[in-house]
Design a protein around this motif. Sequence first.
Motif, mmCIF file in Angstrom:
data_model
loop_
_atom_site.group_PDB
_atom_site.id
_atom_site.type_symbol
_atom_site.label_atom_id
_atom_site.label_comp_id
_atom_site.label_asym_id
_atom_site.label_seq_id
_atom_site.Cartn_x
_atom_site.Cartn_y
_atom_site.Cartn_z
ATOM 1 N N ILE A 399 33.523 76.809 -12.221
ATOM 2 C CA ILE A 399 34.438 76.520 -11.008
ATOM 3 C C ILE A 399 35.789 76.286 -11.738
ATOM 4 O O ILE A 399 36.166 76.060 -12.762
ATOM 5 C CB ILE A 399 33.746 75.265 -10.455
ATOM 6 N N GLU A 400 36.592 76.507 -10.591
ATOM 7 C CA GLU A 400 38.121 76.235 -10.876
ATOM 8 C C GLU A 400 38.514 74.512 -11.073
ATOM 9 O O GLU A 400 37.901 73.754 -10.172
ATOM 10 C CB GLU A 400 39.157 76.708 -9.947
ATOM 11 N N GLY A 401 39.292 74.302 -11.892
ATOM 12 C CA GLY A 401 39.542 72.931 -12.169
ATOM 13 C C GLY A 401 41.088 72.686 -12.436
ATOM 14 O O GLY A 401 41.457 71.817 -13.582
ATOM 15 N N PHE A 402 41.959 73.438 -11.981
ATOM 16 C CA PHE A 402 43.397 73.348 -12.367
ATOM 17 C C PHE A 402 43.813 72.150 -12.068
ATOM 18 O O PHE A 402 44.601 71.374 -12.639
ATOM 19 C CB PHE A 402 43.961 74.400 -11.960
ATOM 20 N N GLU A 403 43.552 71.630 -10.602
ATOM 21 C CA GLU A 403 43.823 70.291 -10.241
ATOM 22 C C GLU A 403 42.991 69.208 -10.480
ATOM 23 O O GLU A 403 43.378 68.072 -10.886
ATOM 24 C CB GLU A 403 44.224 70.423 -8.679
ATOM 25 N N LEU A 404 41.769 69.394 -10.105
ATOM 26 C CA LEU A 404 40.587 68.567 -10.499
ATOM 27 C C LEU A 404 40.503 67.970 -11.944
ATOM 28 O O LEU A 404 40.500 66.582 -12.270
ATOM 29 C CB LEU A 404 39.333 68.964 -10.134
ATOM 30 N N GLY A 405 41.048 68.730 -13.001
ATOM 31 C CA GLY A 405 41.098 68.465 -14.459
ATOM 32 C C GLY A 405 42.102 67.421 -14.662
ATOM 33 O O GLY A 405 42.081 66.764 -15.776
ATOM 34 N N LYS A 406 43.097 67.273 -13.851
ATOM 35 C CA LYS A 406 44.128 66.266 -14.256
ATOM 36 C C LYS A 406 43.867 64.995 -14.319
ATOM 37 O O LYS A 406 44.695 64.183 -15.076
ATOM 38 C CB LYS A 406 45.227 66.480 -13.115
ATOM 39 N N GLY A 407 42.553 64.567 -13.784
ATOM 40 C CA GLY A 407 42.268 63.146 -14.099
ATOM 41 C C GLY A 407 41.408 62.970 -15.643
ATOM 42 O O GLY A 407 40.888 61.916 -15.791
ATOM 43 N N ARG A 408 41.304 64.123 -16.288
ATOM 44 C CA ARG A 408 40.600 64.027 -17.595
ATOM 45 C C ARG A 408 39.175 64.128 -17.246
ATOM 46 O O ARG A 408 38.312 63.118 -17.985
ATOM 47 C CB ARG A 408 40.929 63.069 -18.314
ATOM 48 N N GLY A 409 38.501 64.899 -16.199
ATOM 49 C CA GLY A 409 37.044 64.686 -16.181
ATOM 50 C C GLY A 409 36.644 65.955 -15.480
ATOM 51 O O GLY A 409 37.355 66.864 -14.750
ATOM 52 N N GLY A 410 35.187 66.556 -16.024
ATOM 53 C CA GLY A 410 34.754 67.637 -15.557
ATOM 54 C C GLY A 410 33.567 67.497 -14.373
ATOM 55 O O GLY A 410 33.420 66.511 -13.754
ATOM 56 N N ALA A 411 32.624 68.507 -14.478
ATOM 57 C CA ALA A 411 31.672 68.432 -13.505
ATOM 58 C C ALA A 411 30.832 67.411 -13.580
ATOM 59 O O ALA A 411 30.130 66.653 -12.642
ATOM 60 C CB ALA A 411 30.877 69.768 -13.572
ATOM 61 N N ARG A 412 30.428 66.983 -14.819
ATOM 62 C CA ARG A 412 29.411 65.726 -15.070
ATOM 63 C C ARG A 412 30.016 64.537 -14.513
ATOM 64 O O ARG A 412 29.623 63.529 -13.839
ATOM 65 C CB ARG A 412 29.033 65.555 -16.466
ATOM 66 N N CYS A 413 31.459 64.376 -14.879
ATOM 67 C CA CYS A 413 32.350 63.042 -14.586
ATOM 68 C C CYS A 413 32.238 62.774 -12.855
ATOM 69 O O CYS A 413 32.153 62.003 -12.641
ATOM 70 C CB CYS A 413 33.524 63.168 -15.013
ATOM 71 N N MET A 414 32.230 64.213 -12.162
ATOM 72 C CA MET A 414 32.592 63.918 -10.763
ATOM 73 C C MET A 414 31.146 63.946 -9.964
ATOM 74 O O MET A 414 31.156 63.462 -8.919
ATOM 75 C CB MET A 414 33.106 65.348 -10.251
ATOM 76 N N THR A 415 30.347 63.812 -10.546
ATOM 77 C CA THR A 415 28.712 63.700 -9.758
ATOM 78 C C THR A 415 28.064 62.473 -10.334
ATOM 79 O O THR A 415 28.047 61.920 -11.636
ATOM 80 C CB THR A 415 27.980 64.679 -10.291
ATOM 81 N N CYS A 416 27.820 61.538 -9.335
ATOM 82 C CA CYS A 416 26.477 60.545 -9.772
ATOM 83 C C CYS A 416 25.109 61.201 -9.257
ATOM 84 O O CYS A 416 24.692 60.775 -8.217
ATOM 85 C CB CYS A 416 26.909 59.296 -9.245
ATOM 86 N N PRO A 417 24.300 61.720 -10.111
ATOM 87 C CA PRO A 417 22.975 62.030 -9.599
ATOM 88 C C PRO A 417 22.211 60.794 -9.329
ATOM 89 O O PRO A 417 21.979 59.873 -9.952
ATOM 90 C CB PRO A 417 22.403 62.877 -10.942
ATOM 91 N N THR A 418 21.391 60.946 -8.245
ATOM 92 C CA THR A 418 20.247 59.876 -7.778
ATOM 93 C C THR A 418 19.099 60.256 -7.786
ATOM 94 O O THR A 418 18.264 59.399 -7.774
ATOM 95 C CB THR A 418 20.847 59.391 -6.456
ATOM 96 N N LYS A 419 18.676 61.581 -7.838
ATOM 97 C CA LYS A 419 17.454 62.209 -8.182
ATOM 98 C C LYS A 419 17.620 63.583 -9.004
ATOM 99 O O LYS A 419 18.174 64.319 -8.748
ATOM 100 C CB LYS A 419 16.838 62.596 -6.727
ATOM 101 N N ARG A 420 16.966 63.239 -10.124
ATOM 102 C CA ARG A 420 16.687 64.400 -10.861
ATOM 103 C C ARG A 420 15.369 64.311 -11.827
ATOM 104 O O ARG A 420 14.693 63.102 -12.064
ATOM 105 C CB ARG A 420 17.500 64.064 -12.097
ATOM 106 N N ASP A 421 14.728 65.428 -11.846
ATOM 107 C CA ASP A 421 13.409 65.688 -12.475
ATOM 108 C C ASP A 421 13.326 65.141 -13.998
ATOM 109 O O ASP A 421 14.235 65.109 -14.695
ATOM 110 C CB ASP A 421 12.858 66.969 -12.234
ATOM 111 N N PRO A 422 12.324 64.696 -14.388
ATOM 112 C CA PRO A 422 12.019 64.842 -15.849
ATOM 113 C C PRO A 422 12.220 66.092 -16.722
ATOM 114 O O PRO A 422 12.311 67.145 -16.012
ATOM 115 C CB PRO A 422 10.537 64.288 -15.955
ATOM 116 N N LEU A 423 12.059 65.894 -17.784
ATOM 117 C CA LEU A 423 12.005 67.263 -18.773
ATOM 118 C C LEU A 423 10.888 67.998 -18.445
ATOM 119 O O LEU A 423 9.616 67.432 -18.087
ATOM 120 C CB LEU A 423 12.113 66.793 -20.102
ATOM 121 N N PRO A 424 10.922 69.096 -18.486
ATOM 122 C CA PRO A 424 10.013 70.396 -18.031
ATOM 123 C C PRO A 424 8.954 70.077 -19.253
ATOM 124 O O PRO A 424 9.436 69.781 -20.318
ATOM 125 C CB PRO A 424 10.342 71.638 -18.091
#
Length: 424
Positions: A399-424
């Motif tokens: 994904i593009e992050g030229f502007e989003l990245g100026k806060g020093r955070g990437g895809a993980r930082c921008m998300t709060c997962p609330t439902k995620r499966d266990p390890l397979p």
Amino acid sequence: MSGYGVHSEVGRLRQVIVHRPDLSLERLTPFNHDDLLFDDVLWVEHAQKEHDAFVALMRERGIEVLYHHELLAEALDASPEAKEHAVERTVSHLTVGPVLVDEVRAELTSWDGPRLARHLIGGLTKDELGIGLPGGVGATPADSLVASLTRRRDFILPPLPNSLFQRDPAAWLYGGVCLNPVFWHARRLETVNQSLIYRYHPRFADAGLQYWYPPLGDDGGLDEEDFGRASIEGGDMMPLGNRAVAIGIGERSTAPMVEKLALELFRADAADRVLVVDLPPSRAYMHLDTVFTLLDVGTATAFMPVMGSARAYSLRPGDRDGSLEVLPEDDVFAAFADALGVPELVVVPTGGDDDQQAREQWGSANNFLALEPGVVVGYHKNVWTNRTIAEHGVEVLEIEGFELGKGRGGARCMTCPTKRDPLP
């Protein structure tokens, strides 16, 4: 069981909360961005386009994406108590002065949820509220020192531009959520907004959620009294799977809070082990997920100048109630492998030469969000790291992050997962 829970770092992602760039980022100026923890001002319209593309990518993969500002607005409209709680926590004699406090509170509680949510996140100036102006809210300048002396553009409610990074103020570990006492004062009201959502939104209010922190008060509400005395942030918190949790201690998360959280997890039999990674207290490495993230069940990326020499400790339940067993680990990556239950952890270093590694780490090259095992999202600009990861069999969705990245955070930082499966 509530149906909510994040049971690994790389199991299939089902539901996530994000925050689209908004008014709070429009408030950034060359004069205040340092105080608001940004390295630069953003071109907000372009940041919105980048964020929309990120959301579209996740939805194309079947992930339910919820918007923070919509959840907050709906929570505020769900109960008069929600508005009262929001206004009482944000407007006091310390913010508007004792002369104005009652009238400002009355005005804000009369607003509908979308309007109030916009300003709880985006900020509200004295001018916008009309304090001291004819027909406006609050006393005339002759009645209030605050109305007389403060500048028209001073904030009654501060903007919260770091709401873009939903990971930090609220984070899920297995079947429970932690509403985090964040480190910097500029971010502390973000946790109040998260509390409003989990306490009052119909999605969560009656779901029987488990809270790792803060405790539930006697009235069934969340007790936020101790917020800010110790700190922990979601960028340092990882539910690894296999009943293990990793937590970084560095610039933003402190040992007392990690102890508190570990004891809560052990008391609830939610985890057997908390792997603590001791990081340099530096803005460059503000969270564990700025130097290390998991890409697959037994594969990770790491910024080796930090992680290669990081000290690690394993916390396990002690031999008496309320105690811990603290054991130093000889090798941080071997400790991760053992916690994950894999023979060896394949570590993909940040790509390029020394200078390029430093540049890409600064640009969130190690901050990947796994959508499922072996499929991750990261910024397109981190060319060397993305290429190296792909060579190890991991699919990188850019994904593009030229502007989003100026806060020093990437895809993980921008998300709060609330439902995620266990390890397979």
